[in-house]
Design a protein around this motif. Structure first.
Motif, PDB file in Angstrom:
ATOM      1  N   VAL A 159       0.861  -1.168   0.000  1.00  0.00           N
ATOM      2  CA  VAL A 159       0.000   0.000   0.000  1.00  0.00           C
ATOM      3  C   VAL A 159       0.905   1.227   0.000  1.00  0.00           C
ATOM      4  O   VAL A 159       1.611   1.483   0.982  1.00  0.00           O
ATOM      5  CB  VAL A 159      -0.926   0.017   1.243  1.00  0.00           C
ATOM      6  CG1 VAL A 159      -1.809   1.252   1.234  1.00  0.00           C
ATOM      7  CG2 VAL A 159      -1.763  -1.251   1.310  1.00  0.00           C
ATOM      8  N   GLN A 219       0.381   7.765   0.773  1.00  0.00           N
ATOM      9  CA  GLN A 219      -0.531   8.694   0.124  1.00  0.00           C
ATOM     10  C   GLN A 219       0.117  10.061  -0.046  1.00  0.00           C
ATOM     11  O   GLN A 219       0.752  10.579   0.864  1.00  0.00           O
ATOM     12  CB  GLN A 219      -1.797   8.833   0.959  1.00  0.00           C
ATOM     13  CG  GLN A 219      -2.870   9.657   0.308  1.00  0.00           C
ATOM     14  CD  GLN A 219      -4.133   9.684   1.145  1.00  0.00           C
ATOM     15  OE1 GLN A 219      -4.132   9.300   2.293  1.00  0.00           O
ATOM     16  NE2 GLN A 219      -5.213  10.142   0.555  1.00  0.00           N
ATOM     17  N   GLY A 220      -0.025  10.614  -1.242  1.00  0.00           N
ATOM     18  CA  GLY A 220       0.401  11.974  -1.508  1.00  0.00           C
ATOM     19  C   GLY A 220       1.850  12.142  -1.907  1.00  0.00           C
ATOM     20  O   GLY A 220       2.205  13.152  -2.471  1.00  0.00           O
ATOM     21  N   LYS A 221       2.711  11.189  -1.618  1.00  0.00           N
ATOM     22  CA  LYS A 221       4.120  11.333  -1.973  1.00  0.00           C
ATOM     23  C   LYS A 221       4.354  10.748  -3.347  1.00  0.00           C
ATOM     24  O   LYS A 221       3.923   9.654  -3.642  1.00  0.00           O
ATOM     25  CB  LYS A 221       5.016  10.652  -0.949  1.00  0.00           C
ATOM     26  CG  LYS A 221       4.990  11.342   0.386  1.00  0.00           C
ATOM     27  CD  LYS A 221       6.096  10.851   1.270  1.00  0.00           C
ATOM     28  CE  LYS A 221       6.083  11.637   2.566  1.00  0.00           C
ATOM     29  NZ  LYS A 221       7.198  11.313   3.423  1.00  0.00           N
ATOM     30  N   LYS A 222       5.060  11.484  -4.177  1.00  0.00           N
ATOM     31  CA  LYS A 222       5.338  11.047  -5.545  1.00  0.00           C
ATOM     32  C   LYS A 222       6.849  10.909  -5.733  1.00  0.00           C
ATOM     33  O   LYS A 222       7.448  11.576  -6.548  1.00  0.00           O
ATOM     34  CB  LYS A 222       4.775  12.050  -6.551  1.00  0.00           C
ATOM     35  CG  LYS A 222       3.290  12.268  -6.428  1.00  0.00           C
ATOM     36  CD  LYS A 222       2.554  11.491  -7.452  1.00  0.00           C
ATOM     37  CE  LYS A 222       1.066  11.743  -7.257  1.00  0.00           C
ATOM     38  NZ  LYS A 222       0.267  11.396  -8.315  1.00  0.00           N
TER      39      LYS A 222
END
Length: 99
Positions: free
Chosen positions: A29, A32-35
């Protein structure tokens, strides 16, 4: 990355829903939000880019594949792939012309 049992951290309804798609396997999983792409955090991506650029530069200076292969302990197919990929990327950017 540490393994966690879903039934110990997720609501029962969510575990039941996930089981419709996957059972008994490990899934990842993402945060979230980190690229952040592979190798950016550790510097591996930059190191490989520098190595591959050096390989291409040696090739354009006239070194043959076998010499480059011995310098970097890579297979012939890996060297050819690196050279080909850089040529393609430079063609896309307009960096190489067929004169």
């Amino acid at each position: 990355m540490k393994y966690k049992n879903a039934k110990n951290i997720l609501p029962e309804e969510l575990v039941t829903e996930i089981q419709k798609y996957i059972q008994g396997d490990i899934i990842y999983v993402p945060i979230q939000g980190k690229k952040i792409s592979w190798g950016e955090k550790s510097g591996s991506k930059e190191t490989l880019h520098a190595r591959n650029t050096r390989i291409f530069d040696l090739y354009t200076l006239g070194y043959d594949i076998k010499e480059i292969q011995d310098m970097f302990n890579l297979s012939e197919s890996s060297i050819r792939k690196i050279i080909s990929n850089i040529k393609k990327s430079q063609l896309c950017l307009g960096g190489i012309t067929n004169e």
